[in-house]
Design an enzyme around this catalytic site. Sequence first.
Site, PDB file in Angstrom:
ATOM      1  N   SER A 278       0.827  -1.207   0.000  1.00  0.00           N
ATOM      2  CA  SER A 278       0.000   0.000   0.000  1.00  0.00           C
ATOM      3  C   SER A 278       0.861   1.257   0.000  1.00  0.00           C
ATOM      4  O   SER A 278       1.641   1.477  -0.927  1.00  0.00           O
ATOM      5  CB  SER A 278      -0.970  -0.058   1.179  1.00  0.00           C
ATOM      6  OG  SER A 278      -2.032   0.844   1.016  1.00  0.00           O
TER       7      SER A 278
ATOM      8  N   HIS B  76      -7.470  -5.895  -0.396  1.00  0.00           N
ATOM      9  CA  HIS B  76      -6.299  -5.052  -0.162  1.00  0.00           C
ATOM     10  C   HIS B  76      -5.352  -5.687   0.849  1.00  0.00           C
ATOM     11  O   HIS B  76      -4.135  -5.655   0.680  1.00  0.00           O
ATOM     12  CB  HIS B  76      -6.760  -3.687   0.353  1.00  0.00           C
ATOM     13  CG  HIS B  76      -5.673  -2.682   0.450  1.00  0.00           C
ATOM     14  ND1 HIS B  76      -5.002  -2.193  -0.652  1.00  0.00           N
ATOM     15  CD2 HIS B  76      -5.114  -2.045   1.527  1.00  0.00           C
ATOM     16  CE1 HIS B  76      -4.090  -1.318  -0.268  1.00  0.00           C
ATOM     17  NE2 HIS B  76      -4.133  -1.214   1.049  1.00  0.00           N
TER      18      HIS B  76
ATOM     19  N   ASP C 278      -9.630  -5.329  -4.761  1.00  0.00           N
ATOM     20  CA  ASP C 278      -9.091  -4.371  -3.792  1.00  0.00           C
ATOM     21  C   ASP C 278     -10.042  -3.177  -3.711  1.00  0.00           C
ATOM     22  O   ASP C 278     -10.197  -2.424  -4.682  1.00  0.00           O
ATOM     23  CB  ASP C 278      -7.696  -3.926  -4.234  1.00  0.00           C
ATOM     24  CG  ASP C 278      -6.957  -3.125  -3.183  1.00  0.00           C
ATOM     25  OD1 ASP C 278      -7.608  -2.346  -2.465  1.00  0.00           O
ATOM     26  OD2 ASP C 278      -5.724  -3.269  -3.087  1.00  0.00           O
TER      27      ASP C 278
END
Length: 273
Positions: free
Chosen positions: A95, A253, A224
């Site tokens: 991320s 995610h 995601d």
Amino acid sequence: MSTLTLKDGTEIFYKDQGQGPVLMFHHGWPLSSDDWDAQVIFFLQRGYRVIAHDRRGHGRSSQNIYNHTIEQYASDAAELVDFLGLTDVIHIGHSTGGGEVIRYVNKYAKGRAKKAVLISAVPPIMVKSETNPDGVPIEVFDNIRDQTLNNRNQFYLDLTVPFYGYNREGAVVKEGIQKNWWRQGLMGGIVAHYDGIKAFSETDFTEDLKSVDIPVLVLHGEDDQIVPIQNSAIKSAKLLKNGKLITYPGFPHGMPTTEHETINKDLLEFIEG
């Protein structure tokens, strides 16, 4: 407890475990190095030296209220790499950590990075604009700011639902995973988390992606809900000189945790390839 005092006085907490080829893990917003537990133990058991740090203002690092930018995060990572004398490092970022990795490799690695991995990562740029018309509207990030500022305790618990795909039919919800995310989040400082939203959503990594020439693996879940794949991994893979893209139908995610067996297998293949 290992800490490094950076040149601006910020204390960075880090874990340095094992012996062998070096892997360095960079966590996402608003978490800590603990989010990599499933990867850390996997690679320690296979003879790797594994390093994971808490970003400034996050986890057990000092809650510095200044300089919460991707540029600073990458510079901090460089200080840690230099302090530990690391070379031939494989950097793995999830991320926001993926943005930190690609900026570090492009601007600060100075030949010390061997490969890089971007998992569910924010590059090239998240926010919608005239030049990024299919990005995420700024109002989404404004809401995250508002919730972080005014409702952080509950928001961090609620956010685990889309983060791990627990709102999907058939999902096996694990309360312990949710509570661990919440625990990590609330260990960090609210100022760092608030300012970090701008860092992960508005930083443009296009030139970093174009400039990096080491092998880069891009992993992304097709479901995601936090960092939409079409605006991130699909674009990043096209910009990289030496990139490889793997996408996963239905993965969320937070797939390094919920789908760690699959992710670890693909990481190992890339690392040893």
